[in-house]
Design an enzyme around this catalytic site. Structure first.
Site: not given
Ligand code: PMP
Length: 410
Positions: A120, A198, A201, A224, A362
Site C-alpha cells: 500500500h 504492515d 489487512q 479494519k 492506494c
Molecule cells: N496498508 C494496507 C495493506 C492497507 O490495506 C491500508 C488501508 N487500505 C493501509 C496500509 C493504510 O491504512 P490506514 O488508511 O488505516 O492508515
C-alpha cells in the site's frame, strides 16, 4: 461461525440501501463496528470522560485507567512483551510514517531499505522518501507470476548486507496475498535488517503475534478490525521501539523542558505527543475483546471459506479476471471484467445494495504490475454470508452484461 447471530451485533447491516438489503462487501476498506464497541464508547463519554495522564481528580483517574487497560488488552492481542510496547496512533499510515521517520537516523548512503511491489502507498512512499532524503537505496522485492511474494528475489536484495530495514505487508490489499512473515522476518534479521510489518489487512486473519512472528514493528488500524476510525497502534519489541526518534513533540512526551534542552518520557508516552485519542484506544481494546470472544482462529477460518467461495463464483462470470492466484489468500478478491470499467460496475451494483470498492486501492505499483489502473474489489468479513456473495456475484454479472450491451458499437 453463526454469521446470522453475529450480524445482530452490527446494527448498520440491517438497513436497506436504494430499496435493497445492504450487502456490505468493502471490509478491506473499513469494517463495521459492533454494538459492544459502540456501547463502550458511549459509556465512556457518559460516565468516565476526562483527559488522561494529566489530572488528579476522580474522572481523570477513571479515564486514564480505562486507557491503560485498553493498552494492556492490545498488548496481549498482539503478543507484545508488555503494555509499554504499544503506542497508540491514528492508524497504520501514522504508525508506518512514525517508524520511517524515527528510524531515518540509521540510514545513510551505503544503506538500503526493502519493500515489496504489493505495498500500500503507506508502506511504500514513507520508505522511498526516507531513502531519497538519506541517499539510501530503495529496493522493491517483486512477485511471482501468480502474485506471491518472490522470496528468491528478496534473498538477492538482502545478499549484499546493506539492507537496514525491511518493510512488508502481511497481506496485500489488492491481491489478497498473505506473505510468509515469519520466514521473511528471519531472513531480514539474518541479513542484519529490522523488520517492519504492515498489519492493516491481517489483524482479523488469525492470531498476529509479534513475538511468534519475530517482527520488530507492527502497525495496524482499528477501523479494519471493528474498532472505528482514528485509532491504531504501533507495537514492537522494546529494543526496536527504543530506537525510534520521536517524530512529534508536545505535551506528555517530555521529561524535563528547559531553554537549554528537553529530555524524553519513557515508552510509550515518548511517542504519543499531545492528548491521545483515548476513547478510540478504549474502543480498540473493546474490539480486541470482541474478536477474542468470537475466536480469532474461527474468524480466520470462516472468512477464508467466504473468500474461497467468492473466488469460485466470481470465476464463473464471463470475461472476469481475478487479480492474482496466490498460494494463500486472505480477506479479498480483486478483479477486472473485459470491456467494463470497475467504477461503472461498482456504481451499478451499489444501486442493488452491494458495496464494493473500485480504483487503484492506494497501491499503484502493484496495479501497474497487473497492467491496469483500476480494479473492483470484494472483501467479506465474518458477518457476511455465502448467500450475500452469491447475490453480489449475480449483480456483478448483470451489471457487466448491461455495461457491455450499452457500449457503442464500433
Ligand atoms: N496498508 C494496507 C495493506 C492497507 O490495506 C491500508 C488501508 N487500505 C493501509 C496500509 C493504510 O491504512 P490506514 O488508511 O488505516 O492508515
Amino acid at each position: 461461525m453463526d454469521a446470522e447471530r453475529v450480524r445482530e451485533d452490527f446494527p448498520i447491516l440491517g438497513q436497506q440501501v436504494h430499496g435493497h438489503p445492504l450487502v456490505y462487501l468493502d471490509n478491506s476498506a473499513t469494517t463495521q463496528v459492533p454494538e459492544q464497541v459502540l456501547s463502550t464508547v458511549a459509556e465512556h463519554y457518559r460516565t468516565s470522560n476526562a483527559n488522561v495522564h494529566r489530572g488528579m481528580h476522580y474522572l481523570a483517574h477513571a479515564s486514564t485507567d480505562a486507557l491503560e487497560h485498553a493498552r494492556e488488552t492490545v498488548a496481549r492481542f498482539v503478543g507484545a512483551a508488555d503494555s509499554s510496547c504499544v503506542v497508540f496512533t491514528r492508524g497504520t499510515t501514522d504508525g508506518l510514517n512514525m517508524v520511517a521517520r524515527g528510524l531515518a537516523h540509521v540510514l545513510g548512503p551505503d544503506d538500503a531499505v526493502v519493500v515489496s511491489l504489493m505495498e500500500h502507498h503507506s508502506n511504500y512512499v514513507p520508505w522511498q522518501q526516507a531513502c531519497f532524503a538519506k541517499g539510501a537505496d530503495f529496493r522493491v522485492a517483486g512477485l511471482t507470476a501468480e502474485g506471491d511474494f518472490d522470496e528468491a528475489h528478496y534473498a538477492e536484495l538482502l545478499a549484499d548486507g546493506k539492507v537496514k530495514i525491511v518493510a512488508m505487508t502481511g497481506c496485500s490489499n489488492v491481491l489478497g496475498t498473505v506473505t510468509p512473515v515469519k520466514r521473511l522476518a528471519k531472513m531480514a534479521h539474518d541479513a542484519g535488517a529490522l523488520f517492519v510489518l504492515d498489519g492493516a489487512q491481517i489483524m482479523r486473519h488469525g492470531v498476529v503475534d509479534i513475538a511468534d512472528l519475530g517482527v520488530d514493528f507492527l502497525s495496524f488500524s482499528g477501523h479494519k478490525m471493528m474498532a472505528g476510525t482514528g485509532i491504531g497502534a504501533l507495537c514492537g519489541t522494546r529494543d526496536a521501539l527504543e530506537m525510534l526518534a520521536p517524530r512529534d513533540f508536545g505535551g506528555e512526551m517530555v521529561g524535563k523542558v528547559t531553554q537549554a534542552l528537553t529530555t524524553w518520557e519513557e515508552l510509550p508516552l515518548r511517542l504519543e505527543a499531545g492528548t491521545p485519542n483515548y476513547v478510540g484506544a478504549i474502543a480498540l481494546g473493546a474490539a480486541c475483546d470482541y474478536l477474542c470472544a468470537l475466536g480469532r482462529e474461527e474468524i480466520a477460518a470462516y472468512e477464508s471459506e467466504l473468500v474461497n467461495h467468492a473466488v469460485g463464483v466470481l470465476g464463473k462470470i464471463e470475461g472476469l479476471h481475478i487479480a492474482g492466484s496466490p498460494k494463500e489468500r486472505a480477506g479479498l478478491v480483486s478483479f477486472t471484467i473485459d470491456d467494463v470499467h470497475p467504477l461503472d460496475l461498482c456504481t451499478l451494483v451499489d444501486a442493488r445494495g452491494v458495496a464494493l470498492r473500485s480504483g487503484h486501492n492506494c497501491a499503484q505499483p502493484v496495479l501497474d504490475w497487473l497492467g491496469t489502473s483500476s480494479v473492483a474489489r470484494l472483501s467479506p468479513a465474518f458477518y457476511n454470508t455465502s448467500a450475500e456473495i452469491d447475490y453480489a456475484a449475480q449483480q456483478i454479472d448483470r451489471a457487466a452484461q448491461m455495461l457491455r450491451a450499452a457500449r457503442p458499437r464500433k
